[in-house]
Design a protein around this motif. Sequence first.
Motif, PDB file in Angstrom:
ATOM      1  N   TRP A  59      51.709 -18.509  24.710  1.00  0.00           N
ATOM      2  CA  TRP A  59      50.649 -18.797  25.681  1.00  0.00           C
ATOM      3  C   TRP A  59      50.790 -20.222  26.199  1.00  0.00           C
ATOM      4  O   TRP A  59      50.688 -20.486  27.400  1.00  0.00           O
ATOM      5  N   LYS A  60      51.054 -21.179  25.316  1.00  0.00           N
ATOM      6  CA  LYS A  60      51.228 -22.568  25.740  1.00  0.00           C
ATOM      7  C   LYS A  60      52.456 -22.708  26.644  1.00  0.00           C
ATOM      8  O   LYS A  60      52.453 -23.508  27.578  1.00  0.00           O
TER       9      LYS A  60
ATOM     10  N   GLY B  27      48.989 -14.407  31.863  1.00  0.00           N
ATOM     11  CA  GLY B  27      49.477 -14.226  30.499  1.00  0.00           C
ATOM     12  C   GLY B  27      48.339 -13.758  29.617  1.00  0.00           C
ATOM     13  O   GLY B  27      47.224 -13.524  30.083  1.00  0.00           O
ATOM     14  N   THR B  28      48.621 -13.629  28.342  1.00  0.00           N
ATOM     15  CA  THR B  28      47.597 -13.214  27.385  1.00  0.00           C
ATOM     16  C   THR B  28      47.045 -14.447  26.691  1.00  0.00           C
ATOM     17  O   THR B  28      47.765 -15.085  25.909  1.00  0.00           O
ATOM     18  N   PRO B  29      45.789 -14.820  26.980  1.00  0.00           N
ATOM     19  CA  PRO B  29      45.221 -16.013  26.349  1.00  0.00           C
ATOM     20  C   PRO B  29      45.204 -15.895  24.823  1.00  0.00           C
ATOM     21  O   PRO B  29      44.853 -14.852  24.272  1.00  0.00           O
TER      22      PRO B  29
ATOM     23  N   CYS C 197      44.018 -17.030  32.827  1.00  0.00           N
ATOM     24  CA  CYS C 197      43.005 -18.084  32.828  1.00  0.00           C
ATOM     25  C   CYS C 197      42.989 -18.792  34.175  1.00  0.00           C
ATOM     26  O   CYS C 197      44.033 -19.199  34.677  1.00  0.00           O
ATOM     27  N   VAL C 198      41.800 -18.921  34.741  1.00  0.00           N
ATOM     28  CA  VAL C 198      41.619 -19.781  35.908  1.00  0.00           C
ATOM     29  C   VAL C 198      41.376 -21.179  35.342  1.00  0.00           C
ATOM     30  O   VAL C 198      40.518 -21.364  34.470  1.00  0.00           O
ATOM     31  N   LEU C 199      42.152 -22.139  35.812  1.00  0.00           N
ATOM     32  CA  LEU C 199      42.053 -23.522  35.341  1.00  0.00           C
ATOM     33  C   LEU C 199      41.714 -24.430  36.501  1.00  0.00           C
ATOM     34  O   LEU C 199      42.400 -24.407  37.529  1.00  0.00           O
ATOM     35  N   SER C 200      40.657 -25.206  36.325  1.00  0.00           N
ATOM     36  CA  SER C 200      40.299 -26.234  37.302  1.00  0.00           C
ATOM     37  C   SER C 200      40.127 -27.549  36.563  1.00  0.00           C
ATOM     38  O   SER C 200      39.469 -27.598  35.530  1.00  0.00           O
ATOM     39  N   ILE C 201      40.751 -28.599  37.108  1.00  0.00           N
ATOM     40  CA  ILE C 201      40.606 -29.947  36.561  1.00  0.00           C
ATOM     41  C   ILE C 201      40.045 -30.819  37.668  1.00  0.00           C
ATOM     42  O   ILE C 201      40.582 -30.850  38.780  1.00  0.00           O
ATOM     43  N   LEU C 202      38.952 -31.517  37.355  1.00  0.00           N
ATOM     44  CA  LEU C 202      38.306 -32.384  38.332  1.00  0.00           C
ATOM     45  C   LEU C 202      38.141 -33.782  37.747  1.00  0.00           C
ATOM     46  O   LEU C 202      37.806 -33.924  36.562  1.00  0.00           O
TER      47      LEU C 202
END
Length: 153
Positions: A43-44, A15-17, A141-146
């Motif tokens: 976007w959300k 999508g378009t951030p 967007c690449v999203l990583s949650i750790l």
Amino acid sequence: MTAKFTTIFNGIIFGTPKAQPRPRAFARNGKARMYDPGTAEAWKSDIAGQTKKLHHMQLDGPLKVYLFFSFERPKSHFKTDGKSLKPNSPKRYFTKKPDADNLAKAVLDALTAMGVWKDDSQVVILDTTKAWADVTSRSGCVLSILSIDENED
């Protein structure tokens, strides 16, 4: 003390951030009122629709979030063949608006609304990058949650 990181989620949101807009104020009948312009709602919605497995996780404890935003290049960056970049085009990093912190805020607010965690104050490490998308890539967007497990040594 050392910390152990465990990946909870790693994915791409296409999508378009958009940045989280600042609340706006106006006066009516002598009273101040606040409202959210809602410019990041599409976007959300993309974030919520493409991260369904995160809904209502209610993560607890400290978290690390990595966000890599990519923006589609305008046609003016390319030579007439439409594939090769002009020599004066920006190479990698996206140095225009929206600001990285406001982009991150929109993602964190969307994830909070989805119930991914109790509150985005749990994000103690936030790594945000803005770059131009590769010629063949889409914006998103690449999203990583750790999760972070702190151990005493």
